[in-house]
Design a protein around this motif. Structure first.
Motif, short mmCIF file in Angstrom:
data_model
loop_
_atom_site.label_atom_id
_atom_site.label_comp_id
_atom_site.label_asym_id
_atom_site.label_seq_id
_atom_site.Cartn_x
_atom_site.Cartn_y
_atom_site.Cartn_z
N ASP A 1 0.87 -1.17 0.00
CA ASP A 1 0.00 0.00 0.00
C ASP A 1 0.91 1.22 0.00
OD1 ASP A 1 -1.18 1.34 3.10
OD2 ASP A 1 0.80 0.55 2.63
N GLY B 1 1.24 3.42 1.94
CA GLY B 1 1.80 3.70 3.25
C GLY B 1 3.19 3.12 3.42
N HIS C 1 -2.11 4.73 12.34
CA HIS C 1 -1.57 3.67 11.48
C HIS C 1 -0.33 4.17 10.72
CE1 HIS C 1 -1.69 0.28 8.54
NE2 HIS C 1 -1.29 1.21 7.70
N GLU C 2 -0.42 5.36 10.17
CA GLU C 2 0.74 5.91 9.44
C GLU C 2 1.90 6.15 10.40
OE1 GLU C 2 0.83 5.73 6.30
OE2 GLU C 2 -1.28 5.24 6.10
N HIS D 1 3.91 3.16 10.74
CA HIS D 1 4.95 2.99 9.72
C HIS D 1 6.20 3.79 10.09
CE1 HIS D 1 2.61 0.51 7.13
NE2 HIS D 1 1.73 1.43 6.81
N GLU E 1 1.77 -4.19 7.26
CA GLU E 1 0.51 -3.47 7.49
C GLU E 1 -0.12 -3.86 8.83
OE1 GLU E 1 -0.66 -0.96 5.90
OE2 GLU E 1 1.13 -1.12 4.66
ZN LIG Z 1 -0.13 1.12 5.95
#
Ligand SMILES: [Zn+2]
Length: 278
Positions: A41, A43, A158-159, A162, A193
């Protein structure tokens, strides 16, 4: 979800209404989208686009917590992640390097190539910035009926997950994966993820904001966050997308790993790479 007196972060760069300027790095778009189809993704995979030379936009943009309601909410969530992850890193005698969150409209230059709203929110490990177009929030609310601040906060958390992967060396796995087959890369992508989802849960645990959030809320927010990325990209490429190539993990897996982070509050419990069953 109530952020109440949360201190807003100053690490927000507001590029809304500024536009791109200069020529478009079309190659950046193509490579990033191709990377998406390979199973990453935006991301995580956008770092595959790093061979595209894109200059970061150096034109000045306001820095600090925005004054509008949505911008302020974003700055508060970011401030909360800074506090939670700062404390967690400190306990491990490490220092949490705070990322910058860039708000933009439509398109934006990043050190990973040209970002655009259709890609959804993404994190660029090359410049350690999160890129967020607020139309994503509007879509969460109007099209996917995932209203409420929880779904929005999750997207940011969520980001940030990362970013934690970048700081702890997790992204090396992505770089090492570039020579592997698409299927192998997909498997790594899913684990990346789900780990980011679990890290988002760790934030939720410590932020203490989830007390009134039910399992159904969590499921809805995660399902919406997954659906919207795929949906947008399909729209953009006129139906040539193979759904199986989207490898964020199933909604059920995402909910489970997110909840695992919420329950434990320990990033050590988010080791999706060591898990026998995802
Ligand atoms: Zn992600």
């Amino acid at each position: 979800m109530d952020l109440g007196n949360q201190r807003p972060s100053d690490n927000v760069e507001d590029r809304r209404g500024i536009g791109l300027g200069g020529g478009l790095g079309v190659g950046g778009i193509v490579v990033a989208v191709v990377a998406y189809f390979l199973g990453f993704d935006p991301g995580t995979a956008i770092d595959l686009a790093q061979q595209v030379t894109t200059q970061a936009d150096t034109r000045p943009a306001p820095r600090g917590a925005p004054q509008d309601e949505t911008g302020r909410f974003v700055a508060k969530v970011l401030g909360s992640t800074e506090e939670v992850w700062g404390a967690i890193f400190e306990r491990s005698r490490a220092q949490y390097r705070k990322p910058v969150l860039v708000l933009y409209d439509g398109q934006v230059r990043s050190a990973c190539g040209l970002g655009q709203a259709a890609m959804g929110p993404f994190y660029c490990p090359n410049d350690e910035r999160l890129y967020l177009d607020l139309s994503f929030f509007r879509d969460l609310q109007t099209r996917f009926r995932a209203p409420g601040e929880f779904a929005r906060a999750y997207v940011i958390a969520h980001e940030i997950g990362h970013h934690v992967q970048k700081l702890t060396g997790g992204f090396k796995r992505m770089q090492a994966a570039q020579g592997l087959s698409p299927a192998q890369r997909n498997r790594i992508s899913v684990r990346m993820e789900l780990q980011a989802d679990c890290y988002a849960g760790v934030w939720g645990h410590h932020a203490g904001t989830l007390n009134s959030v039910t399992d159904a809320d969590i499921a809805q927010a995660l399902a919406a966050a997954t659906a919207i990325g795929d949906d947008r990209l399909q729209q953009q490429t006129q139906g040539r997308v193979v759904p199986e190539s989207f490898t964020h993990g199933s909604s059920e897996q995402r909910v489970r790993w997110f909840k695992r982070g919420v329950d434990s509050g320990r990033p050590q419990d988010c080791d999706t790479f060591a898990a026998a069953k995802l």
